[in-house]
Write an enzyme that holds these catalytic residues in place. Structure first.
Site, PDB file in Angstrom:
ATOM      1  CB  CYS A 103     -22.039 -32.205  30.377  1.00 46.93           C
ATOM      2  SG  CYS A 103     -23.672 -31.447  30.406  1.00 46.93           S
ATOM      3  CB  ALA A 104     -16.446 -30.220  31.088  1.00 46.19           C
ATOM      4  CB  ALA A 105     -15.918 -34.872  34.019  1.00 43.20           C
ATOM      5  N   PRO A 106     -14.659 -36.366  31.380  1.00 45.90           N
ATOM      6  CG  PRO A 106     -13.343 -38.140  30.581  1.00 45.90           C
ATOM      7  CD  PRO A 106     -14.752 -37.622  30.605  1.00 45.90           C
ATOM      8  CD  GLU A 127     -19.024 -34.072  35.508  1.00 41.78           C
ATOM      9  OE1 GLU A 127     -19.051 -33.944  34.271  1.00 41.78           O
ATOM     10  OE2 GLU A 127     -19.821 -34.804  36.128  1.00 41.78           O
ATOM     11  NE  ARG A 132     -18.305 -38.067  34.837  1.00 46.35           N
ATOM     12  CZ  ARG A 132     -17.825 -38.890  33.916  1.00 46.35           C
ATOM     13  NH1 ARG A 132     -17.443 -40.103  34.254  1.00 46.35           N
ATOM     14  NH2 ARG A 132     -17.720 -38.510  32.652  1.00 46.35           N
ATOM     15  CG  ASP A 172     -20.146 -34.385  25.033  1.00 44.29           C
ATOM     16  OD1 ASP A 172     -20.780 -34.869  24.081  1.00 44.29           O
ATOM     17  OD2 ASP A 172     -19.157 -34.944  25.550  1.00 44.29           O
ATOM     18  CB  CYS A 225     -21.822 -40.909  22.776  1.00 44.83           C
ATOM     19  SG  CYS A 225     -22.031 -41.179  24.540  1.00 44.83           S
TER      20      CYS A 225
END
Ligand SMILES: C[S@@+](CC[C@H](N)C(=O)[O-])C[C@H]1O[C@@H](n2cnc3c(N)ncnc32)[C@H](O)[C@@H]1O
Length: 457
Positions: A103-106, A127, A132, A172, A225
């Site tokens: 889940c890489a962007a940005p 992504e 994105r 992530d 997060c």
């Protein structure tokens, strides 16, 4: 900051005496920081403005950055708040490994991972949302990497492509974002008491796909997060329960970091191996990080993967270069960099890419960046791409023109630059303060500007 009343009462219940300090932190300023790109020269000007060092990240500093500075535009720094920086350190990828950032962007974590790998090995940055993913590809181009492929797939589609393939995987995860409320207050509007549970369900699906792509002996890092136990400890507990081949690895706690809370899940003491970053205990935003290892035995649960149906999706034609293009590229290399060793050249329409080692085919994948973009074949000539320049360092080619600070400003503005007239006409790498900035074509003492129009400022 106005927080929902159910949010306040939830954390008053969970945190007890600590709740007032936790809630007060939402009214304090959010933290900013940046990471230095070890693949490039030191960003001296930005380092001079840093307000401190991030203790737990060797390349991490505190303080804001200027997005229009040479250091940023040339990819020598990446803006990232201090807590988010710890994730890349916990993943700890090594040069030569196969790594997936699902889940890489940005691209905050991706840029960190590829620098830690010394740009050696294979990093697949995926992504799900195309817009994105385009931002991710642009950020990686600026950072300067040969070893990264950017895909635009759902985790479920990707799993069929890479069964038991990666040494390390980072999830992530998309989450309720409670830890970022200070930085992005708009996130509060999405929050309702059921939102963390909805996010947790989606995260479990993503984790299930990720695990199908992990090699026996490989490691999975799961980060969010948010403070929500549903998405943090309860998902870590779910993984341990659901996948007996997974064990938790201790995540090092630096001063101000907290252990995971077993009492917020099923009581499994293993959960203390995870780490929580609380803004009222350290100078950073809210994060949760857990690390798992998949048992290296041969009996690891076999994976059942869904193979994607290939229904007219855009994917690179894995084309080899035809003779004319081979000759044009060879001619360019002879002039610019005779010792350039491509790994696996492939064309994507009139675009030339160098696919990283460790991946043979991109068939069946929606790919936005099939490795390093080397350039474009125009009518009987090859035009090098900015992405290639940004992977280079001064001294790697004799065809280099060093710009003054003023000339660099002219260059990013799109102006023509006057250079010393004793150099031969042809393509040159433009550098400034030891950082590669792009390509220019010297014609009788004037450098024609090839900085992409969309990036000029
Ligand atoms: C926390 S953000 C990733 C931040 C990124 N790792 C970084 O450091 O810059 C989570 C990402 O997951 C993506 N996402 C949303 N829904 C998803 C899903 N169902 N499966 C996979 N990824 C999803 C979002 O678009 C978002 O880019």
């Amino acid at each position: 900051m106005k927080l929902p009343s159910e949010f306040i009462s939830k954390y008053q219940h969970l945190l007890g005496d600590e709740a007032p300090a936790f809630l007060a932190a939402f009214d304090q300023e959010s933290q900013s920081g940046f990471r230095v790109n070890l693949l490039k020269a030191a960003p001296k000007a930005t380092l001079a403005t840093a307000t401190g060092k991030v203790e737990y990240v060797p390349t991490g500093y505190r303080g804001p950055i200027n997005g229009k500075s040479l250091d940023h535009v040339a990819g020598a720094i990446y803006s990232q708040e201090p807590s988010a920086m710890y994730v890349g350190e916990v993943v700890d990828p090594q040069p030569g490994e196969r790594v997936l950032d699902l889940c890489a962007a940005p691209g905050g974590k991706t840029t960190h991972l590829v620098a830690k790998m010394g740009d050696q090995g294979l990093l697949v940055a995926n992504e799900i949302f195309r817009k994105r993913a385009l931002v991710l590809a642009e950020n990686l181009e600026r950072w300067g990497t040969r070893s990264t492929v950017v895909t635009n797939e759902s985790p479920a589609e990707l799993e069929g492509q890479f069964p038991r393939f990666f040494d390390r995987i980072l999830v992530d995860a998309p989450c309720s974002g409670e830890g970022m409320f200070r930085k992005e207050p708009a996130g509060i509007e999405y929050w309702n008491p059921d939102y963390p549970a909805e996010c947790a369900n989606r995260q479990r699906k993503i984790l299930a796909s990720a695990l199908k792509m992990l090699k026996p002996g490989g490691t999975l890092v799961y980060s969010t997060c948010t403070f929500a136990p549903e998405e943090d400890e309860q998902n870590a507990a779910w993984l341990l329960e659901e996948y007996p081949d997974l064990t938790m690895e201790e995540v090092k706690k630096y001063p101000g970091m907290d252990a995971g809370r077993p009492d917020w899940a099923d009581g499994n003491p293993e959960l203390t191996k995870a780490v929580r970053l609380f803004p009222h205990h350290l100078q950073g935003e809210g994060h949760f990080i857990a690390k798992f290892k998949l048992t290296a035995n041969d009996g690891a649960t076999p994976v059942k993967v869904r193979t994607k149906k290939k229904r007219g999706k855009k994917r690179p034609a894995n084309n080899r270069l035809d003779r004319d293009h081979q000759a044009e590229f060879k001619e360019f290399c002879q002039w610019f960099m005779p010792d350039y060793q491509p790994n696996h050249l492939l064309t994507f329409g009139d675009q030339l890419y160098d696919l990283p080692a460790g991946i043979d085919s991109l068939d069946g994948l929606t790919v936005l960046r099939p490795g390093l973009h080397l350039g474009t074949f125009k009518k009987r000539r090859f035009e090098p791409a900015l992405a290639w320049a940004l992977t280079l360092r001064p001294g790697m080619t004799d065809r280099e023109i060093s710009l003054t600070d003023d000339q660099w400003r002219q260059y990013v503005h799109g102006d023509v630059i006057t250079a010393a007239s004793d150099q031969q006409n042809g393509w040159y790498l433009l550098t400034c303060q030891g950082l590669a900035c792009g390509f220019g074509k010297l014609v009788n003492g004037t450098v024609k500007n090839f900085y992409p129009k969309g990036l000029r400022f």
